[in-house]
Write a protein that holds these residues in place. Structure first.
Motif, PDB file in Angstrom:
ATOM      1  N   CYS A   1      35.087  40.019  44.254  1.00  0.00           N
ATOM      2  CA  CYS A   1      35.642  40.278  42.922  1.00  0.00           C
ATOM      3  C   CYS A   1      34.958  41.506  42.341  1.00  0.00           C
ATOM      4  CB  CYS A   1      35.413  39.068  42.016  1.00  0.00           C
ATOM      5  SG  CYS A   1      35.882  39.347  40.288  1.00  0.00           S
ATOM      6  N   PRO A   2      35.691  42.509  41.874  1.00  0.00           N
ATOM      7  CA  PRO A   2      35.070  43.722  41.335  1.00  0.00           C
ATOM      8  C   PRO A   2      34.269  43.487  40.050  1.00  0.00           C
ATOM      9  CG  PRO A   2      37.389  44.089  41.864  1.00  0.00           C
ATOM     10  CD  PRO A   2      37.153  42.621  41.917  1.00  0.00           C
ATOM     11  N   LEU A   3      34.474  42.347  39.397  1.00  0.00           N
ATOM     12  CA  LEU A   3      33.795  42.098  38.121  1.00  0.00           C
ATOM     13  C   LEU A   3      32.462  41.376  38.317  1.00  0.00           C
ATOM     14  CD1 LEU A   3      36.855  41.121  35.900  1.00  0.00           C
ATOM     15  CD2 LEU A   3      35.572  43.248  35.881  1.00  0.00           C
ATOM     16  N   CYS A   4      32.466  40.277  39.065  1.00  0.00           N
ATOM     17  CA  CYS A   4      31.224  39.521  39.258  1.00  0.00           C
ATOM     18  C   CYS A   4      30.510  39.885  40.549  1.00  0.00           C
ATOM     19  CB  CYS A   4      31.505  38.024  39.221  1.00  0.00           C
ATOM     20  SG  CYS A   4      32.548  37.424  40.589  1.00  0.00           S
ATOM     21  N   LEU A   5      31.177  40.680  41.430  1.00  0.00           N
ATOM     22  CA  LEU A   5      30.618  41.131  42.710  1.00  0.00           C
ATOM     23  C   LEU A   5      30.297  39.979  43.656  1.00  0.00           C
ATOM     24  CD1 LEU A   5      28.235  44.007  41.510  1.00  0.00           C
ATOM     25  CD2 LEU A   5      30.637  44.139  42.214  1.00  0.00           C
ATOM     26  N   GLU A   6      30.877  38.801  43.404  1.00  0.00           N
ATOM     27  CA  GLU A   6      30.744  37.664  44.304  1.00  0.00           C
ATOM     28  C   GLU A   6      32.085  37.411  44.980  1.00  0.00           C
ATOM     29  OE1 GLU A   6      27.988  36.173  44.984  1.00  0.00           O
ATOM     30  OE2 GLU A   6      26.698  37.105  43.474  1.00  0.00           O
ATOM     31  N   GLU A   7      32.092  36.463  45.924  1.00  0.00           N
ATOM     32  CA  GLU A   7      33.349  36.112  46.573  1.00  0.00           C
ATOM     33  C   GLU A   7      34.315  35.528  45.552  1.00  0.00           C
ATOM     34  OE1 GLU A   7      34.996  33.494  50.382  1.00  0.00           O
ATOM     35  OE2 GLU A   7      32.843  33.839  50.070  1.00  0.00           O
ATOM     36  N   ARG A   8      35.560  35.985  45.594  1.00  0.00           N
ATOM     37  CA  ARG A   8      36.537  35.586  44.580  1.00  0.00           C
ATOM     38  C   ARG A   8      36.738  34.080  44.561  1.00  0.00           C
ATOM     39  NH1 ARG A   8      39.325  39.950  46.657  1.00  0.00           N
ATOM     40  NH2 ARG A   8      40.629  38.526  47.867  1.00  0.00           N
ATOM     41  N   CYS A   9      36.804  33.536  43.358  1.00  0.00           N
ATOM     42  CA  CYS A   9      37.075  32.123  43.154  1.00  0.00           C
ATOM     43  C   CYS A   9      38.422  32.005  42.444  1.00  0.00           C
ATOM     44  CB  CYS A   9      35.960  31.486  42.324  1.00  0.00           C
ATOM     45  SG  CYS A   9      36.171  29.726  42.031  1.00  0.00           S
ATOM     46  N   HIS A  10      39.381  31.310  43.060  1.00  0.00           N
ATOM     47  CA  HIS A  10      40.739  31.204  42.529  1.00  0.00           C
ATOM     48  C   HIS A  10      41.330  32.614  42.349  1.00  0.00           C
ATOM     49  CE1 HIS A  10      39.883  26.990  41.919  1.00  0.00           C
ATOM     50  NE2 HIS A  10      38.898  27.275  41.082  1.00  0.00           N
ATOM     51  N   SER A  11      41.534  33.284  43.460  1.00  0.00           N
ATOM     52  CA  SER A  11      42.023  34.668  43.445  1.00  0.00           C
ATOM     53  C   SER A  11      43.281  34.801  42.604  1.00  0.00           C
ATOM     54  CB  SER A  11      42.317  35.138  44.873  1.00  0.00           C
ATOM     55  OG  SER A  11      41.140  35.161  45.642  1.00  0.00           O
ATOM     56  N   SER A  12      43.291  35.854  41.768  1.00  0.00           N
ATOM     57  CA  SER A  12      44.422  36.119  40.880  1.00  0.00           C
ATOM     58  C   SER A  12      44.734  37.600  40.927  1.00  0.00           C
ATOM     59  CB  SER A  12      44.101  35.686  39.448  1.00  0.00           C
ATOM     60  OG  SER A  12      43.713  34.330  39.410  1.00  0.00           O
ATOM     61  N   VAL A  13      46.012  37.938  40.769  1.00  0.00           N
ATOM     62  CA  VAL A  13      46.449  39.323  40.879  1.00  0.00           C
ATOM     63  C   VAL A  13      47.043  39.790  39.558  1.00  0.00           C
ATOM     64  CG1 VAL A  13      48.747  38.691  41.751  1.00  0.00           C
ATOM     65  CG2 VAL A  13      47.809  40.945  42.277  1.00  0.00           C
ATOM     66  N   THR A  14      46.767  41.038  39.201  1.00  0.00           N
ATOM     67  CA  THR A  14      47.331  41.658  38.007  1.00  0.00           C
ATOM     68  C   THR A  14      48.628  42.377  38.375  1.00  0.00           C
ATOM     69  OG1 THR A  14      46.008  43.639  38.407  1.00  0.00           O
ATOM     70  CG2 THR A  14      45.045  41.960  36.979  1.00  0.00           C
ATOM     71  N   PRO A  15      49.451  42.768  37.403  1.00  0.00           N
ATOM     72  CA  PRO A  15      50.693  43.483  37.728  1.00  0.00           C
ATOM     73  C   PRO A  15      50.474  44.779  38.506  1.00  0.00           C
ATOM     74  CG  PRO A  15      50.751  42.706  35.473  1.00  0.00           C
ATOM     75  CD  PRO A  15      49.364  42.447  35.968  1.00  0.00           C
ATOM     76  N   CYS A  16      49.292  45.378  38.376  1.00  0.00           N
ATOM     77  CA  CYS A  16      49.003  46.613  39.094  1.00  0.00           C
ATOM     78  C   CYS A  16      48.516  46.369  40.521  1.00  0.00           C
ATOM     79  CB  CYS A  16      47.983  47.444  38.325  1.00  0.00           C
ATOM     80  SG  CYS A  16      46.499  46.552  37.852  1.00  0.00           S
ATOM     81  N   GLY A  17      48.360  45.084  40.917  1.00  0.00           N
ATOM     82  CA  GLY A  17      48.037  44.772  42.300  1.00  0.00           C
ATOM     83  C   GLY A  17      46.568  44.557  42.607  1.00  0.00           C
ATOM     84  N   HIS A  18      45.680  44.489  41.600  1.00  0.00           N
ATOM     85  CA  HIS A  18      44.255  44.290  41.856  1.00  0.00           C
ATOM     86  C   HIS A  18      43.903  42.808  41.788  1.00  0.00           C
ATOM     87  CE1 HIS A  18      43.974  48.652  40.506  1.00  0.00           C
ATOM     88  NE2 HIS A  18      43.520  48.634  41.747  1.00  0.00           N
ATOM     89  N   LEU A  19      42.932  42.405  42.617  1.00  0.00           N
ATOM     90  CA  LEU A  19      42.543  41.005  42.748  1.00  0.00           C
ATOM     91  C   LEU A  19      41.217  40.744  42.048  1.00  0.00           C
ATOM     92  CD1 LEU A  19      43.423  40.493  46.521  1.00  0.00           C
ATOM     93  CD2 LEU A  19      44.733  39.688  44.562  1.00  0.00           C
TER      94      LEU A  19
END
Length: 289
Positions: free
Chosen positions: A236-254
């Motif tokens: 995850c680009p925000l917490c820098l950990e492995e994504r938990c409950h991956s979610s996508v924005t309209p622009c395609g970022h996870l």
């Protein structure tokens, strides 16, 4: 009579104004592409939209020896490091190239290097121990780039010199052409902000050094051992950990579901590309690896 150097307040207002115009330009292009060619086409090219918009904007302003809209709004103008003349065409061209392409080139270069070490040409020549060590150091290298940017920002708050690293590298400064627009009273507040940011950086580095050199992970703690390295494709680009409950924005970022929603409570923009995003537009991905 020489002009006075622009303060941090004027430069920040200029940058914010430019970013608002760029954000409007990017959102307009996104709407045009999505309506004309569809969302799939936009998702394929959106990662290059930032570079294209910035290059077009600065080509029509800075490279043509004109003020940007933000610079005109705050009454500042670009000069060389001696504040005696306007920047040369070469200096302005190098600055625009670094500002538009520098972060993207570093990001792509690190990703290609990581892929080469993992499954590319380097992987066949590296011992497993060395390969694991290099992969573990990549997140540290990525964070080092963020740390360099924070140190640069703290220096800017303290000395009111260069807000962009590209301008520091080319020696391009700002001066006030309308001195009555200057905000001298804010300089002390920005110096205090710079000191606070320096202290935060020192505390962060001290804590990182303490955890790396003095705190030994338990051999039976699998989570601690596995957290030394997170695959960038699952990070995850925000917490820098492995994504938990991956979610996508309209622009395609996870992102993690919780991380992106917390970010959107402060600013309704994608943290990576600044595309306008509403919390209701974030889509959770089920059974996504």
């Amino acid at each position: 009579m020489p002009f006075h150097q622009a303060g941090a307040a004027e430069i920040l207002r200029s940058v914010q104004k430019d970013e608002s115009f760029l954000s409007h330009l990017k959102s307009s292009i996104a709407k045009i592409v999505q309506r004309s060619s569809g969302t799939r086409t936009w998702l394929n090219i959106h990662q290059y939209s930032d570079v294209i918009c910035e290059l077009a904007y600065y080509s029509l302003t800075t490279l043509c020896l004109r003020q940007t809209l933000g610079e005109e709004y705050t009454g500042i103008i670009q000069v060389d490091h001696n504040r005696r003349r306007l920047p040369t065409q070469f200096e302005r061209t190098v600055m625009v190239i670094l500002q538009c392409f520098g972060p993207k080139v570093l990001q792509i270069g690190l990703k290609k290097f990581e892929n080469s070490v993992r499954v590319g040409c380097f992987s066949t020549y590296l011992r497993p121990e060395l390969k694991t060590f290099i992969l573990q150091q990549i997140p540290t290298l990525q964070y080092s780039l963020t740390l360099v940017h924070r140190i640069h920002l703290a220096i800017f708050y303290f000395s009111s010199g260069f807000y962009h690293i590209s301008k520091r590298m080319t020696g391009i400064k700002y001066v006030l052409i309308r001195e009555w627009l200057g905000d001298n009273a804010a300089s002390q507040s920005f110096r205090m902000l710079g000191i606070v940011l320096f202290l935060h950086i020192m505390l962060t580095l001290s804590y990182a050094a303490y955890t790396n050199f003095f705190v030994k992970p338990k051999s039976d703690d699998k989570k601690t051992v596995s957290s030394c390295y997170v695959d960038s494709r699952k990070q995850c680009p925000l917490c820098l950990e492995e994504r938990c409950h991956s979610s996508v924005t309209p622009c395609g970022h996870l992102f993690c579901w919780q991380c992106i929603h917390e970010s959107l409570q402060t600013l309704q923009q994608c943290p990576l590309c600044r595309h306008h995003v509403l919390p209701s537009q974030v889509v959770p991905l089920l059974n996504y690896d």
